[in-house]
Design a protein around this motif. Structure first.
Motif, PDB file in Angstrom:
ATOM      1  N   GLY A   1      -3.561  90.577  77.450  1.00 33.07           N
ATOM      2  CA  GLY A   1      -3.820  89.197  77.063  1.00 33.07           C
ATOM      3  C   GLY A   1      -4.355  89.125  75.644  1.00 33.07           C
ATOM      4  O   GLY A   1      -4.642  90.134  75.006  1.00 33.07           O
ATOM      5  N   PHE A   2      -4.467  87.910  75.129  1.00 37.23           N
ATOM      6  CA  PHE A   2      -5.072  87.679  73.825  1.00 37.23           C
ATOM      7  C   PHE A   2      -6.562  87.467  74.032  1.00 37.23           C
ATOM      8  O   PHE A   2      -6.972  86.785  74.970  1.00 37.23           O
ATOM      9  N   ASP A   3      -7.395  88.028  73.151  1.00 35.18           N
ATOM     10  CA  ASP A   3      -8.822  87.743  73.261  1.00 35.18           C
ATOM     11  C   ASP A   3      -9.102  86.387  72.609  1.00 35.18           C
ATOM     12  O   ASP A   3      -8.211  85.754  72.047  1.00 35.18           O
ATOM     13  N   ARG A   4     -10.324  85.949  72.707  1.00 36.39           N
ATOM     14  CA  ARG A   4     -10.685  84.604  72.241  1.00 36.39           C
ATOM     15  C   ARG A   4     -10.396  84.403  70.756  1.00 36.39           C
ATOM     16  O   ARG A   4      -9.866  83.376  70.338  1.00 36.39           O
ATOM     17  N   GLU A   5     -10.727  85.398  69.939  1.00 39.59           N
ATOM     18  CA  GLU A   5     -10.511  85.277  68.496  1.00 39.59           C
ATOM     19  C   GLU A   5      -9.019  85.198  68.165  1.00 39.59           C
ATOM     20  O   GLU A   5      -8.609  84.380  67.331  1.00 39.59           O
TER      21      GLU A   5
ATOM     22  N   THR B   1      -7.685  81.777  69.319  1.00 35.66           N
ATOM     23  CA  THR B   1      -8.160  80.721  68.420  1.00 35.66           C
ATOM     24  C   THR B   1      -7.313  80.684  67.156  1.00 35.66           C
ATOM     25  O   THR B   1      -6.896  79.624  66.704  1.00 35.66           O
ATOM     26  N   ARG B   2      -7.046  81.840  66.611  1.00 40.70           N
ATOM     27  CA  ARG B   2      -6.231  81.915  65.383  1.00 40.70           C
ATOM     28  C   ARG B   2      -4.806  81.411  65.623  1.00 40.70           C
ATOM     29  O   ARG B   2      -4.243  80.675  64.815  1.00 40.70           O
ATOM     30  N   ILE B   3      -4.215  81.814  66.746  1.00 40.88           N
ATOM     31  CA  ILE B   3      -2.849  81.398  67.063  1.00 40.88           C
ATOM     32  C   ILE B   3      -2.784  79.899  67.325  1.00 40.88           C
ATOM     33  O   ILE B   3      -1.891  79.205  66.820  1.00 40.88           O
ATOM     34  N   LEU B   4      -3.727  79.376  68.104  1.00 40.34           N
ATOM     35  CA  LEU B   4      -3.717  77.941  68.414  1.00 40.34           C
ATOM     36  C   LEU B   4      -4.056  77.089  67.197  1.00 40.34           C
ATOM     37  O   LEU B   4      -3.591  75.947  67.087  1.00 40.34           O
ATOM     38  N   ASP B   5      -4.839  77.630  66.266  1.00 40.70           N
ATOM     39  CA  ASP B   5      -5.101  76.921  65.016  1.00 40.70           C
ATOM     40  C   ASP B   5      -3.805  76.775  64.219  1.00 40.70           C
ATOM     41  O   ASP B   5      -3.491  75.696  63.712  1.00 40.70           O
ATOM     42  N   LEU B   6      -3.038  77.856  64.126  1.00 41.75           N
ATOM     43  CA  LEU B   6      -1.731  77.793  63.460  1.00 41.75           C
ATOM     44  C   LEU B   6      -0.809  76.819  64.186  1.00 41.75           C
ATOM     45  O   LEU B   6      -0.134  75.999  63.561  1.00 41.75           O
TER      46      LEU B   6
ATOM     47  N   ARG C   1       2.167  93.432  82.131  1.00 39.43           N
ATOM     48  CA  ARG C   1       1.493  94.729  81.979  1.00 39.43           C
ATOM     49  C   ARG C   1       1.672  95.335  80.601  1.00 39.43           C
ATOM     50  O   ARG C   1       0.838  96.103  80.141  1.00 39.43           O
ATOM     51  N   HIS C   2       2.753  95.001  79.924  1.00 39.03           N
ATOM     52  CA  HIS C   2       3.093  95.651  78.665  1.00 39.03           C
ATOM     53  C   HIS C   2       2.767  94.806  77.429  1.00 39.03           C
ATOM     54  O   HIS C   2       2.482  95.378  76.370  1.00 39.03           O
ATOM     55  N   ALA C   3       2.854  93.489  77.539  1.00 40.07           N
ATOM     56  CA  ALA C   3       2.711  92.648  76.354  1.00 40.07           C
ATOM     57  C   ALA C   3       2.203  91.258  76.706  1.00 40.07           C
ATOM     58  O   ALA C   3       2.389  90.773  77.808  1.00 40.07           O
ATOM     59  N   ALA C   4       1.567  90.646  75.711  1.00 36.65           N
ATOM     60  CA  ALA C   4       1.196  89.232  75.774  1.00 36.65           C
ATOM     61  C   ALA C   4       2.048  88.522  74.727  1.00 36.65           C
ATOM     62  O   ALA C   4       2.197  89.007  73.602  1.00 36.65           O
ATOM     63  N   THR C   5       2.630  87.382  75.089  1.00 37.32           N
ATOM     64  CA  THR C   5       3.551  86.681  74.199  1.00 37.32           C
ATOM     65  C   THR C   5       3.171  85.216  74.082  1.00 37.32           C
ATOM     66  O   THR C   5       2.895  84.557  75.077  1.00 37.32           O
ATOM     67  N   PHE C   6       3.170  84.715  72.841  1.00 37.36           N
ATOM     68  CA  PHE C   6       2.985  83.293  72.564  1.00 37.36           C
ATOM     69  C   PHE C   6       4.273  82.822  71.901  1.00 37.36           C
ATOM     70  O   PHE C   6       4.669  83.349  70.860  1.00 37.36           O
ATOM     71  N   SER C   7       4.943  81.850  72.505  1.00 38.40           N
ATOM     72  CA  SER C   7       6.194  81.313  71.965  1.00 38.40           C
ATOM     73  C   SER C   7       5.985  79.865  71.563  1.00 38.40           C
ATOM     74  O   SER C   7       5.397  79.087  72.317  1.00 38.40           O
TER      75      SER C   7
ATOM     76  N   PRO D   1       3.592  84.832  57.242  1.00 38.65           N
ATOM     77  CA  PRO D   1       4.864  84.143  56.955  1.00 38.65           C
ATOM     78  C   PRO D   1       4.950  82.744  57.573  1.00 38.65           C
ATOM     79  O   PRO D   1       5.552  81.840  56.985  1.00 38.65           O
ATOM     80  N   MET D   2       4.358  82.555  58.737  1.00 34.86           N
ATOM     81  CA  MET D   2       4.378  81.224  59.358  1.00 34.86           C
ATOM     82  C   MET D   2       3.449  80.266  58.620  1.00 34.86           C
ATOM     83  O   MET D   2       3.750  79.086  58.495  1.00 34.86           O
ATOM     84  N   GLU D   3       2.332  80.781  58.133  1.00 27.89           N
ATOM     85  CA  GLU D   3       1.395  79.927  57.402  1.00 27.89           C
ATOM     86  C   GLU D   3       1.967  79.502  56.057  1.00 27.89           C
ATOM     87  O   GLU D   3       1.654  78.426  55.563  1.00 27.89           O
TER      88      GLU D   3
END
Length: 122
Positions: free
Chosen positions: A26-30, A33-38, A57-63, A111-113
C-alpha cells in the motif's frame, strides 16, 4: 482421559507448513498525500476527473482517468521488490509506456506536475 482429547488423540497441535499470506502493498500517508495533492491540482486544471486504487501482494497502483469509461490517463505504481534495482515507483502514460522510474516519488511525479505549468503572457 484428558479434557479436550478425543479417543486416541495426543492433544498436540501442529501448524500447517507453508508460507504465511503476504499482506498487500500500500501507499503510506505521505505518499498518498502527495499523490492526492497532484490529483486535486489536475482535477482543478481540467485534466483528470476520476481515480482508482488497487492493492495486491506485489504492487500498489493509483490510476487517474480523464473519464471513468476510458483507460487511465496516468498510472503510478509502487513495487517494493524493485527498490534496489530500478526504484520502486513507476509512472506509466496513457498507453502503458513507462514515463519515469525512480526511488523517490517526487521525482517520478515531476513529468505530471510539469503539465500543470502554463505560460502566462503579460
Amino acid at each position: 482421559m484428558s479434557a479436550g482429547l478425543g479417543p486416541g488423540g495426543t492433544g498436540e497441535i501442529v501448524a500447517f507448513p507453508g508460507k504465511t499470506a503476504a499482506s498487500p502493498v500500500g501507499f503510506d500517508r505521505e505518499e498518498l498525500t502527495r499523490i492526492l495533492d497532484l490529483y486535486g491540482r489536475m482535477v482543478a486544471g481540467g485534466q483528470w476527473r476520476d481515480y482508482a486504487m488497487d492493492f495486491d501482494r506485489h504492487a500498489a497502483t493509483f490510476s487517474a482517468f480523464r473519464r471513468a469509461a476510458e483507460r487511465p490517463n496516468a498510472r503510478i505504481e509502487k513495487r517494493p521488490t524493485l527498490r534496489n534495482k530500478q526504484g520502486m515507483y513507476t509512472l506509466f502514460g496513457e498507453h502503458d509506456q513507462v514515463l519515469k522510474r525512480g526511488s523517490e516519488l517526487s521525482n517520478v511525479l515531476a513529468p505530471m506536475e510539469r503539465r500543470l505549468v502554463k505560460v502566462v503572457e503579460d
